[in-house]
Scaffold this active site. Structure first.
Site, short mmCIF file in Angstrom:
data_model
loop_
_atom_site.label_atom_id
_atom_site.label_comp_id
_atom_site.label_asym_id
_atom_site.label_seq_id
_atom_site.Cartn_x
_atom_site.Cartn_y
_atom_site.Cartn_z
N GLN A 30 43.26 49.46 50.13
CA GLN A 30 42.28 49.79 49.06
C GLN A 30 40.83 50.16 50.13
O GLN A 30 39.93 50.81 49.66
CB GLN A 30 41.88 48.61 48.26
CG GLN A 30 43.05 48.29 47.42
CD GLN A 30 43.65 49.38 46.58
OE1 GLN A 30 42.90 50.24 46.22
NE2 GLN A 30 44.90 49.27 46.19
N ASP B 42 38.51 40.26 57.37
CA ASP B 42 40.00 40.09 57.04
C ASP B 42 40.72 38.92 57.59
O ASP B 42 40.30 38.38 58.87
CB ASP B 42 40.87 41.37 57.51
CG ASP B 42 42.15 41.44 56.80
OD1 ASP B 42 42.16 42.55 55.92
OD2 ASP B 42 43.19 40.58 56.84
N ALA C 253 39.60 42.04 43.27
CA ALA C 253 41.03 41.62 43.31
C ALA C 253 40.98 40.30 42.48
O ALA C 253 40.57 40.34 41.51
CB ALA C 253 41.70 41.55 44.66
N ASP C 254 41.46 39.36 43.32
CA ASP C 254 41.73 38.01 42.44
C ASP C 254 40.57 37.01 42.56
O ASP C 254 39.51 37.40 42.22
CB ASP C 254 43.03 37.58 43.16
CG ASP C 254 44.18 38.58 42.90
OD1 ASP C 254 43.90 39.57 42.41
OD2 ASP C 254 45.19 38.26 43.44
N LYS D 163 51.90 53.69 34.29
CA LYS D 163 51.58 53.35 35.73
C LYS D 163 52.82 52.13 35.87
O LYS D 163 52.74 51.40 35.33
CB LYS D 163 50.29 53.09 36.12
CG LYS D 163 50.07 52.62 37.55
CD LYS D 163 48.77 52.06 37.90
CE LYS D 163 48.49 51.97 39.26
NZ LYS D 163 46.98 51.44 39.74
#
Ligand code: NAD
Length: 340
Positions: free
Chosen positions: A152, A174, A238-239, A81
């Site tokens: 996502q 968000d 994620a992070d 990938k």
């Protein structure tokens, strides 16, 4: 006469061949977890090619990651990938992430297929979250907060609803409120039985939620452990999105692939491990051990559980291998002569 061919599959072909079928992708991802647990994979670490000098630069200047692998079992396929992340792409009306997948014959090692894997990537990440929800969320989970209303988010929700059809309330948070508004509106159009609300008060949303799913680009935690109610599943997809307290308050810490988490060194539990605040033996399980039944899933409605996923190329390779085999069967895709 070509001695070897490559099949090219673009986004439309991949969707038609099964990349857009969430139940099938969840099945692929569960199988990858199990095959990984059985050692029937080759999964070298992710190679990160980042622009700039720091992790913060990566979030503005971007990166391209290479994730090679081999997946055994019914997939029996090698590949890579190759995923680009252009954080400024939105200014050009382009998605942040673009994914190319190359499949290779595990016997001859020749390339077999070049596919657009952009949808595969969001689908398998959603599916990975969905598998975590299936085993780790409260059985009657109703309220979910999704943080990060980007690419996502829709697949995180789609898979969550397969894992827990009891979800009826979705809060969307968000840093760009317009993204949260857009996703909340789209959610209610697609799932009329769900009440979706864009929120700015993340603390209030978290305090109510059974599932908190973070898919942001945050490099500073914005979820505090002290806000979590009993029984919550916190998903750090994620992070550096959740604070150390989220991990400390969790009775089970589960990851997708522990070596990859440490190699990537970007999520909360990885950073805690680096600082000596979390030890290898503190990990409850990799998700594959739970799927296989070797380790316990959620055991009661009281425990707070932390899940962290960094992903692995073998997930994308498995989904793409299934689509490629369908393409051969159905005569789909564009066949290119590789060696004439
Ligand atoms: N775990 C995995 O296997 C896996 C797989 C793919 C992507 N990811 C990660 O998921 C994250 C999201 O990916 P995407 O493709 O949806 O990105 P995206 O750019 O499409 O969307 C990210 C969203 O997060 C929002 N955001 C950014 N910083 C935020 C903050 N501090 N607080 C709240 N919201 C914030 C953005 O405004 C945007 O709406 C990325 O970090 C990516 O690396 C993880």
């Amino acid at each position: 006469m070509s001695k070897a061919n490559i099949v090219f599959l673009n986004n439309k072909a991949m969707a038609e061949l099964g990349a857009a079928d969430m139940s099938a992708v969840i099945n692929d991802v569960e199988r990858v977890y199990v095959l990984n647990n059985e050692g029937d994979v080759i999964a070298p670490g992710k190679c990160v090619m980042r622009w700039g000098k720091t992790v913060e630069d990566e979030n503005t200047l971007g990166r391209i990651n290479a994730m090679p692998g081999y997946i055994g079992g019914e997939y029996d396929m090698a590949g890579i990938k190759w995923i680009g992340s252009g954080p400024q792409n939105y200014k050009k009306g382009l998605p942040r992430a673009s994914v190319t997948i190359i499949l290779n014959d595990p016997d001859t090692k020749l390339p077999l297929c070049v596919a657009d894997g952009t949808e595969v990537s969001t689908m398998r990440t959603g599916a990975s979250g969905g598998v975590a929800i299936k085993y780790l969320a409260k059985s009657d989970a109703k309220i979910m907060t999704i943080c990060g209303a980007g690419a996502q988010a829709p697949t995180q929700l789609e898979a969550a609803l397969i894992g827990r059809p009891s979800i009826d309330t979705v809060y969307v948070y968000d840093i760009r409120p317009e993204n949260a508004e857009r996703f909340a509106k789209a959610t209610m159009e697609k799932y009329p039985h769900i009440k979706a609300t864009a929120v700015s008060d993340i603390e209030a949303a978290v305090r109510e939620s059974d599932i908190i799913d973070c898919v942001t680009l945050a490099s500073e935690p914005f979820i505090k452990g002290e806000w979590l109610k009993k029984g919550t599943l916190v998903m750090n997809m994620a992070d550096y999105e959740v604070d150390n307290e989220c991990v400390k308050r969790s009775s089970k810490v589960v990851v997708d692939y522990w070596e990859n988490v440490k190699h990537r060194m970007i999520s909360t539990v990885a950073l805690m491990w680096k600082d000596g605040l979390f030890k290898d033996e503190d990990l409850h399980a990799e998700l594959g051990e739970i799927v296989k039944g070797a380790k316990a899933p959620r055991e009661n409605d009281e425990e707070i559980i932390y899940f962290n996923a960094v992903g692995a190329g073998i997930m994308d390779i498995a989904v793409t291998a299934r689509c490629y085999k369908n393409a051969l069967k159905d005569g789909k895709g564009i066949t290119l002569p590789y060696w004439e």
